[in-house]
Motif scaffolding. Structure first.
Motif, PDB file in Angstrom:
ATOM      1  N   SER A 194      -0.725   1.859 -10.416  1.00 13.77           N
ATOM      2  CA  SER A 194      -2.040   1.432 -11.243  1.00 13.77           C
ATOM      3  C   SER A 194      -2.813   3.233 -10.913  1.00 13.77           C
ATOM      4  O   SER A 194      -3.205   3.276 -10.283  1.00 13.77           O
ATOM      5  CB  SER A 194      -2.684   0.781 -10.477  1.00 13.77           C
ATOM      6  OG  SER A 194      -4.126   0.663 -11.784  1.00 13.77           O
ATOM      7  N   HIS A 195      -2.238   4.183 -12.058  1.00 15.95           N
ATOM      8  CA  HIS A 195      -2.742   4.996 -12.420  1.00 15.95           C
ATOM      9  C   HIS A 195      -4.571   5.061 -12.362  1.00 15.95           C
ATOM     10  O   HIS A 195      -5.470   3.365 -13.231  1.00 15.95           O
ATOM     11  CB  HIS A 195      -2.396   5.549 -13.757  1.00 15.95           C
ATOM     12  CG  HIS A 195      -1.584   6.096 -13.625  1.00 15.95           C
ATOM     13  ND1 HIS A 195       0.029   5.126 -14.054  1.00 15.95           N
ATOM     14  CD2 HIS A 195      -0.590   7.179 -13.775  1.00 15.95           C
ATOM     15  CE1 HIS A 195       0.579   5.873 -13.980  1.00 15.95           C
ATOM     16  NE2 HIS A 195       0.541   6.812 -14.386  1.00 15.95           N
TER      17      HIS A 195
ATOM     18  N   ARG B  78      -7.755   4.766 -13.467  1.00 15.68           N
ATOM     19  CA  ARG B  78      -8.901   5.115 -14.475  1.00 15.68           C
ATOM     20  C   ARG B  78     -10.474   5.391 -14.343  1.00 15.68           C
ATOM     21  O   ARG B  78     -10.862   4.246 -12.857  1.00 15.68           O
ATOM     22  CB  ARG B  78      -8.592   4.062 -15.336  1.00 15.68           C
ATOM     23  CG  ARG B  78      -6.969   4.722 -16.241  1.00 15.68           C
ATOM     24  CD  ARG B  78      -6.739   3.582 -16.655  1.00 15.68           C
ATOM     25  NE  ARG B  78      -6.531   2.135 -15.870  1.00 15.68           N
ATOM     26  CZ  ARG B  78      -6.274   1.013 -17.012  1.00 15.68           C
ATOM     27  NH1 ARG B  78      -6.264   0.998 -18.783  1.00 15.68           N
ATOM     28  NH2 ARG B  78      -6.205   0.205 -17.171  1.00 15.68           N
TER      29      ARG B  78
ATOM     30  N   ARG C 283     -12.363   3.129 -19.071  1.00 16.43           N
ATOM     31  CA  ARG C 283     -10.387   3.334 -19.578  1.00 16.43           C
ATOM     32  C   ARG C 283     -10.457   2.336 -18.778  1.00 16.43           C
ATOM     33  O   ARG C 283      -9.563   1.466 -18.879  1.00 16.43           O
ATOM     34  CB  ARG C 283     -10.361   4.485 -19.627  1.00 16.43           C
ATOM     35  CG  ARG C 283     -11.018   5.840 -20.407  1.00 16.43           C
ATOM     36  CD  ARG C 283     -10.053   6.865 -19.938  1.00 16.43           C
ATOM     37  NE  ARG C 283      -8.573   6.939 -20.038  1.00 16.43           N
ATOM     38  CZ  ARG C 283      -7.689   7.177 -19.710  1.00 16.43           C
ATOM     39  NH1 ARG C 283      -7.987   8.296 -19.055  1.00 16.43           N
ATOM     40  NH2 ARG C 283      -6.162   7.291 -20.000  1.00 16.43           N
TER      41      ARG C 283
ATOM     42  N   SER D 206      -2.380  -0.746 -21.182  1.00 17.54           N
ATOM     43  CA  SER D 206      -1.614  -0.256 -20.170  1.00 17.54           C
ATOM     44  C   SER D 206      -0.299  -0.872 -20.390  1.00 17.54           C
ATOM     45  O   SER D 206      -0.669  -1.990 -19.962  1.00 17.54           O
ATOM     46  CB  SER D 206      -2.538   0.343 -19.392  1.00 17.54           C
ATOM     47  OG  SER D 206      -2.323  -1.181 -17.989  1.00 17.54           O
TER      48      SER D 206
ATOM     49  N   THR E 282       0.799  -1.652 -17.295  1.00 11.75           N
ATOM     50  CA  THR E 282       0.746  -1.983 -15.918  1.00 11.75           C
ATOM     51  C   THR E 282       0.194  -3.590 -16.287  1.00 11.75           C
ATOM     52  O   THR E 282       1.039  -4.754 -16.723  1.00 11.75           O
ATOM     53  CB  THR E 282      -0.705  -2.211 -14.939  1.00 11.75           C
ATOM     54  OG1 THR E 282       0.073  -0.479 -14.338  1.00 11.75           O
ATOM     55  CG2 THR E 282      -0.513  -3.031 -13.696  1.00 11.75           C
ATOM     56  N   GLU E 283      -1.011  -4.020 -17.377  1.00  7.68           N
ATOM     57  CA  GLU E 283      -1.024  -4.891 -17.972  1.00  7.68           C
ATOM     58  C   GLU E 283      -0.289  -6.111 -18.654  1.00  7.68           C
ATOM     59  O   GLU E 283      -0.167  -7.211 -19.123  1.00  7.68           O
ATOM     60  CB  GLU E 283      -2.759  -4.311 -18.756  1.00  7.68           C
ATOM     61  CG  GLU E 283      -3.944  -4.190 -18.080  1.00  7.68           C
ATOM     62  CD  GLU E 283      -4.688  -3.142 -18.710  1.00  7.68           C
ATOM     63  OE1 GLU E 283      -5.617  -3.248 -18.353  1.00  7.68           O
ATOM     64  OE2 GLU E 283      -4.568  -2.371 -19.512  1.00  7.68           O
TER      65      GLU E 283
END
Length: 285
Positions: A254-255, A257, A261, A267, A269-270
């Motif tokens: 998971s980047h 953020r 955001r 995204s 992942t979502e």
């Protein structure tokens, strides 16, 4: 096994959260860890002064969540698992994140309901907000699925975030005698192929390097691995390969953020979580 020492499970009385709890029991037994179960009573948004029956309103609001905890205790007795239950009140995602921090949990387990296609990308779900704000790993379990590590799909884009996920995927696959399916996706607009074919070719080459590096890392740890490069929207490629390969678990990074955001849906992942045919482990640490 020791990768996770403390597990937090969020339940709300739904069938999906009940199944997530059962799968968390499996994880707790396999990992020999502690498990805390919480249910969060959301704040009342009406005007209690106007209702004239403050106690009845609040009791009615809390009942489904208290029932969910009682059901969790019953399931734990049946499965012979020791749990601690905690009733919380407030904004659901905030209380889950805060409790995970306070209890120093390693992973948060949540259910995913069988959403309609259009609902899978809506802003504001509790799960999306928990993932956006917590520094803990999050395991999302779709309704009707079971936890397993025999075949694990891990996606890589060469970033430090996917590197963290890869380490976790290799660790679990090794511990449970599983194998890895490694994927890197080249996700560019169709017109880009015509306008800059050399650039696309370079991206594909880079993706192959990413997957080859992960395969080498896995095999060095004694884990069998297959590598794939996809050319599509990243989330679609991940979900399709998971279906085609009949994997038990998808592991993604998971980047990091910040601010608003964190709350944005859409995204990779979502979308993977929204459409995945199996549990998804979002690795943060």
């Amino acid at each position: 096994m020791g990768r996770y020492k403390k597990v937090l499970v969020a339940v709300d009385g739904s069938e999906s959260s009940r199944n997530a709890l059962l799968q968390a029991f499996r994880l707790a037994v396999e990992e020999k860890c502690w498990i805390t179960v919480t249910s969060v009573v959301p704040p009342f948004t009406g005007d209690l002064e106007l209702t004239g029956v403050r106690g009845d309103v609040l009791a009615s609001l809390a009942k489904p969540y208290e029932d969910a905890l009682r059901d969790a205790e019953k399931l734990a007795r049946e499965e012979r698992v020791l749990i601690k239950t905690v009733r919380e009140e407030g904004e659901t995602y905030e209380r889950i994140v805060d409790l995970a921090d306070a209890a120093n949990c390693d992973v948060i387990v949540m259910g995913r309901r069988g959403l309609k296609k259009i609902d899978r990308t809506l802003v504001g779900s509790v799960t999306a907000r928990v993932i956006g704000h917590t520094q803990r790993d999050v395991l999302v379990v779709p309704g009707g699925t079971t936890l397993g590590w025999k075949k694990v799909l891990v996606a890589t884009d060469g970033s430090k975030y996917s590197g963290i996920a890869i380490n976790k995927a290799v660790d679990f696959a090794k511990a449970y005698g599983g194998s890895l399916v490694v994927l890197s996706v080249v996700d560019v607009p169709m017109e880009f192929y015509a306008e800059a074919p050399k650039a696309v070719e370079d991206m594909i080459h880079k993706a192959r390097e990413y997957t080859a590096a992960v395969k080498k890392q896995a095999e060095a740890a004694g884990v069998k691995a297959e590598s794939y490069v996809g050319e599509a929207e990243a989330w679609e490629a991940i979900v399709k390969l998971a279906q085609d390969q009949n994997v038990n678990m998808i592991v993604v990074g998971s980047h990091g953020r910040t601010g608003l955001r964190r709350l944005l849906m859409g995204s990779v992942t979502e979308k993977v979580i929204g459409h995945a045919p199996c549990p998804v482990l979002v690795v943060k640490s």
